[in-house]
Design an enzyme around this catalytic site. Structure first.
Site, mmCIF file in Angstrom:
data_model
loop_
_atom_site.group_PDB
_atom_site.id
_atom_site.type_symbol
_atom_site.label_atom_id
_atom_site.label_comp_id
_atom_site.label_asym_id
_atom_site.label_seq_id
_atom_site.Cartn_x
_atom_site.Cartn_y
_atom_site.Cartn_z
ATOM 1 N N GLY A 17 0.800 -1.232 0.000
ATOM 2 C CA GLY A 17 0.000 0.000 0.000
ATOM 3 C C GLY A 17 0.829 1.275 0.000
ATOM 4 O O GLY A 17 1.817 1.398 -0.735
ATOM 5 N N ASN A 90 3.863 5.242 9.119
ATOM 6 C CA ASN A 90 2.765 4.926 8.194
ATOM 7 C C ASN A 90 1.932 3.717 8.630
ATOM 8 O O ASN A 90 0.760 3.615 8.257
ATOM 9 C CB ASN A 90 3.364 4.681 6.797
ATOM 10 C CG ASN A 90 2.409 3.995 5.867
ATOM 11 O OD1 ASN A 90 1.493 4.625 5.317
ATOM 12 N ND2 ASN A 90 2.570 2.687 5.684
ATOM 13 N N TYR A 162 -11.217 4.566 14.573
ATOM 14 C CA TYR A 162 -10.189 4.907 13.573
ATOM 15 C C TYR A 162 -10.071 6.428 13.451
ATOM 16 O O TYR A 162 -8.963 6.976 13.446
ATOM 17 C CB TYR A 162 -10.567 4.274 12.235
ATOM 18 C CG TYR A 162 -9.597 4.583 11.112
ATOM 19 C CD1 TYR A 162 -8.414 3.876 10.973
ATOM 20 C CD2 TYR A 162 -9.877 5.581 10.173
ATOM 21 C CE1 TYR A 162 -7.529 4.148 9.931
ATOM 22 C CE2 TYR A 162 -9.004 5.863 9.136
ATOM 23 C CZ TYR A 162 -7.835 5.138 9.009
ATOM 24 O OH TYR A 162 -6.962 5.420 7.986
ATOM 25 N N LYS A 166 -6.785 8.842 14.214
ATOM 26 C CA LYS A 166 -6.167 9.727 13.226
ATOM 27 C C LYS A 166 -6.189 11.190 13.706
ATOM 28 O O LYS A 166 -5.293 11.961 13.377
ATOM 29 C CB LYS A 166 -6.855 9.560 11.871
ATOM 30 C CG LYS A 166 -6.616 8.176 11.263
ATOM 31 C CD LYS A 166 -5.124 7.898 11.090
ATOM 32 C CE LYS A 166 -4.813 6.584 10.423
ATOM 33 N NZ LYS A 166 -3.368 6.361 10.221
ATOM 34 N N PRO A 191 -4.183 11.283 3.852
ATOM 35 C CA PRO A 191 -4.699 10.751 2.585
ATOM 36 C C PRO A 191 -6.221 10.725 2.588
ATOM 37 O O PRO A 191 -6.864 10.832 3.638
ATOM 38 C CB PRO A 191 -4.141 9.321 2.552
ATOM 39 C CG PRO A 191 -3.077 9.261 3.610
ATOM 40 C CD PRO A 191 -3.488 10.261 4.651
ATOM 41 N N VAL A 194 -7.888 5.825 -0.665
ATOM 42 C CA VAL A 194 -6.771 5.275 -1.431
ATOM 43 C C VAL A 194 -7.025 3.803 -1.743
ATOM 44 O O VAL A 194 -7.431 3.039 -0.862
ATOM 45 C CB VAL A 194 -5.444 5.413 -0.651
ATOM 46 C CG1 VAL A 194 -4.258 5.124 -1.572
ATOM 47 C CG2 VAL A 194 -5.312 6.798 -0.028
HETATM 48 N N1 LIG Z 1 -6.112 3.466 2.292
HETATM 49 C C1 LIG Z 1 -6.665 4.630 2.603
HETATM 50 O O1 LIG Z 1 -7.674 5.051 2.004
HETATM 51 C C2 LIG Z 1 -6.085 5.489 3.690
HETATM 52 C C3 LIG Z 1 -6.654 6.751 3.893
HETATM 53 C C4 LIG Z 1 -6.148 7.568 4.881
HETATM 54 C C5 LIG Z 1 -5.096 7.139 5.660
HETATM 55 N N2 LIG Z 1 -4.549 5.910 5.455
HETATM 56 C C6 LIG Z 1 -3.439 5.512 6.319
HETATM 57 O O2 LIG Z 1 -2.303 5.238 5.556
HETATM 58 C C7 LIG Z 1 -1.521 4.229 6.200
HETATM 59 C C8 LIG Z 1 -1.265 3.080 5.231
HETATM 60 O O3 LIG Z 1 -2.517 2.600 4.785
HETATM 61 P P1 LIG Z 1 -2.693 1.537 3.611
HETATM 62 O O4 LIG Z 1 -3.969 1.847 2.959
HETATM 63 O O5 LIG Z 1 -1.452 1.424 2.815
HETATM 64 O O6 LIG Z 1 -2.924 0.218 4.511
HETATM 65 P P2 LIG Z 1 -2.541 -1.319 4.277
HETATM 66 O O7 LIG Z 1 -3.411 -2.086 5.195
HETATM 67 O O8 LIG Z 1 -2.543 -1.652 2.844
HETATM 68 O O9 LIG Z 1 -1.020 -1.372 4.798
HETATM 69 C C9 LIG Z 1 -0.717 -1.152 6.158
HETATM 70 C C10 LIG Z 1 0.621 -1.800 6.477
HETATM 71 O O10 LIG Z 1 0.872 -1.570 7.873
HETATM 72 C C11 LIG Z 1 1.364 -2.782 8.435
HETATM 73 N N3 LIG Z 1 1.092 -2.856 9.865
HETATM 74 C C12 LIG Z 1 -0.118 -2.958 10.470
HETATM 75 N N4 LIG Z 1 0.047 -3.072 11.791
HETATM 76 C C13 LIG Z 1 1.381 -3.020 12.039
HETATM 77 C C14 LIG Z 1 2.161 -3.074 13.216
HETATM 78 N N5 LIG Z 1 1.614 -3.251 14.429
HETATM 79 N N6 LIG Z 1 3.513 -2.977 13.089
HETATM 80 C C15 LIG Z 1 4.090 -2.842 11.860
HETATM 81 N N7 LIG Z 1 3.396 -2.792 10.730
HETATM 82 C C16 LIG Z 1 2.053 -2.885 10.808
HETATM 83 C C17 LIG Z 1 0.632 -3.889 7.667
HETATM 84 O O11 LIG Z 1 1.299 -5.140 7.780
HETATM 85 C C18 LIG Z 1 0.607 -3.325 6.262
HETATM 86 O O12 LIG Z 1 1.755 -3.720 5.523
HETATM 87 C C19 LIG Z 1 -2.300 3.816 7.446
HETATM 88 O O13 LIG Z 1 -1.825 4.526 8.561
HETATM 89 C C20 LIG Z 1 -3.713 4.250 7.095
HETATM 90 O O14 LIG Z 1 -4.497 4.469 8.240
HETATM 91 C C21 LIG Z 1 -5.015 5.075 4.483
#
Ligand SMILES: NC(=O)c1ccc[n+]([C@@H]2O[C@H](COP(=O)([O-])OP(=O)(O)OC[C@H]3O[C@@H](n4cnc5c(N)ncnc54)[C@H](O)[C@@H]3O)[C@@H](O)[C@H]2O)c1
Length: 265
Positions: A17, A90, A162, A166, A191, A194
Site C-alpha cells: 500500500g 505509516n 479509527y 487519526k 490521505p 486510497v
Molecule cells: N487506504 C486509505 O484510504 C487510507 C486513507 C487515509 C489514511 N490511510 C493511512 O495510511 C496508512 C497506510 O494505509 P494503507 O492503505 O497502505 O494500509 P494497508 O493495510 O494496505 O497497509 C498497512 C501496512 O501496515 C502494516 N502494519 C499494520 N500493523 C502493524 C504493526 N503493528 N507494526 C508494523 N506494521 C504494521 C501492515 O502489515 C501493512 O503492511 C495507514 O496509517 C492508514 O491508516 C489510508
C-alpha cells in the site's frame, strides 16, 4: 541525482500500500530505506524491488505496537547507518463498526497501532534525531512524517475508533513539532480514499454491516472526489518526498490533505 540522496530513512508499514509506494519512491530518490513491517515476507519483497534498482534497503520485522521493538529499530539504524534523517510513521489498521456496536477490543485494536504505536515510534525516532548533528548548519537534525487521514479531520460514525486514532495522529504531530523545534520537524499527511488493501477491508466490513453488495461503500466514497478518480498510493509520494527534503525545512506542525480535494481545509 535524487532529491533524497544519502538520507537514512525508516518507513513503517512498508510491506504494501501507501508505505510500500513511499519506500520505493524514497529509494528512487537516492535514500537508504529501512522498510519495517509486521509482515516480514512482504517487506522482504519490497526490499528486493529496491535492491534491483541499486538502492540501499533493509527489510525488518517490527511491531510498532511494541515500544521495545521500536527502540531496538532506531538503535539498529543508528548503529548500522550512523544516523536517522527521516522517519515515516505509516503503519496503521482499521475496523469498521457502527458506533453503538464498537467494543473495547475494537477500540484498543485500532488505537494500539495508529495512536500508541505512532507516538512511541515518533518518540524513539526523535530521541535518536536529537542526539545527532544536522547534515548542514541551520538545517533540522531530522524529519518525522506521520500518516494521519482526512478521517482525523471530522467525525466518522462507521469508524469512530479509527477517526479518533487519526485525530490523535494530527494532535501528536502538533505536540511533537512544538516540543522538538527547531531541531526536528514533524508534519503529517492526510490521505483520502486510497485504493489499497485497507480500503478493501473497509468496504467489506461496511457493506457486510449495511447488507449491501461488496464494492458499494467504495463506490459511494469515490463518487464525490473532485479530482474524479480514486487515489493511488503513488499520489502520496510527492508530498512524502517534499516533507523529507530540504525544501520543507521551515515547515513544522502541519497536516496536509492529499486527497483529490475531498476535504478542503
Ligand atoms: N487506504 C486509505 O484510504 C487510507 C486513507 C487515509 C489514511 N490511510 C493511512 O495510511 C496508512 C497506510 O494505509 P494503507 O492503505 O497502505 O494500509 P494497508 O493495510 O494496505 O497497509 C498497512 C501496512 O501496515 C502494516 N502494519 C499494520 N500493523 C502493524 C504493526 N503493528 N507494526 C508494523 N506494521 C504494521 C501492515 O502489515 C501493512 O503492511 C495507514 O496509517 C492508514 O491508516 C489510508
Amino acid at each position: 541525482m535524487g532529491r533524497l540522496d544519502n538520507l537514512v530513512t525508516v518507513v513503517t508499514g512498508a510491506a504494501r500500500g501507501i508505505g510500500r509506494a513511499m519506500a520505493l519512491r524514497y529509494a528512487a530518490e537516492g535514500a537508504t530505506v529501512v522498510a519495517a513491517d509486521l509482515n516480514e515476507e512482504g517487506v522482504r519483497a519490497v526490499a528486493e524491488e529496491m535492491h534491483a534498482t541499486g538502492a540501499v534497503a533493509e527489510p525488518l520485522r517490527v511491531d510498532v505496537g511494541d515500544p521495545a521493538q521500536l527502540r531496538a529499530l532506531m538503535d539498529h539504524v543508528a548503529q548500522r547507518y550512523g544516523r536517522l534523517d527521516v522517519l515515516v510513521n505509516n503503519a496503521g489498521v482499521v475496523r469498521v463498526r457502527p458506533l453503538l456496536e464498537i467494543t473495547p477490543e475494537d477500540w484498543d485494536y485500532v488505537n494500539h497501532v495508529n495512536a500508541r504505536g505512532l507516538f512511541f515510534a515518533l518518540q524513539a525516532g526523535a530521541r535518536q534525531m536529537m542526539k545527532q548533528q544536522p547534515l548542514a548548519a541551520g538545517r533540522p537534525r531530522g524529519k518525522i512524517i506521520n500518516i494521519a487521514s482526512i478521517a482525523g479531520r471530522s467525525g466518522r460514525p462507521m469508524f469512530a475508533a479509527y477517526a479518533a486514532s487519526k485525530a490523535a495522529a494530527i494532535s501528536i504531530t502538533q505536540s511533537a513539532a512544538s516540543g522538538l523545534a527547531p531541531h526536528v520537524t514533524v508534519n503529517s499527511i492526510c490521505p483520502g480514499v486510497v485504493d489499497t488493501e485497507m480500503w478493501k477491508t473497509i468496504d467489506r466490513e461496511w457493506t457486510e454491516s449495511d447488507r449491501r453488495p461488496i464494492g458499494a461503500a467504495w463506490q459511494d466514497r469515490i463518487r464525490g472526489i473532485p479530482m474524479q478518480r480514486p487515489q493511488t498510493p503513488d499520489d502520496l509520494t510527492g508530498m512524502a518526498v517534499f516533507l523529507a527534503s530540504a525544501d520543507s525545512d521551515y515547515i513544522t506542525g502541519q497536516s496536509y490533505n492529499v486527497d483529490g480535494g475531498l476535504q478542503m481545509n
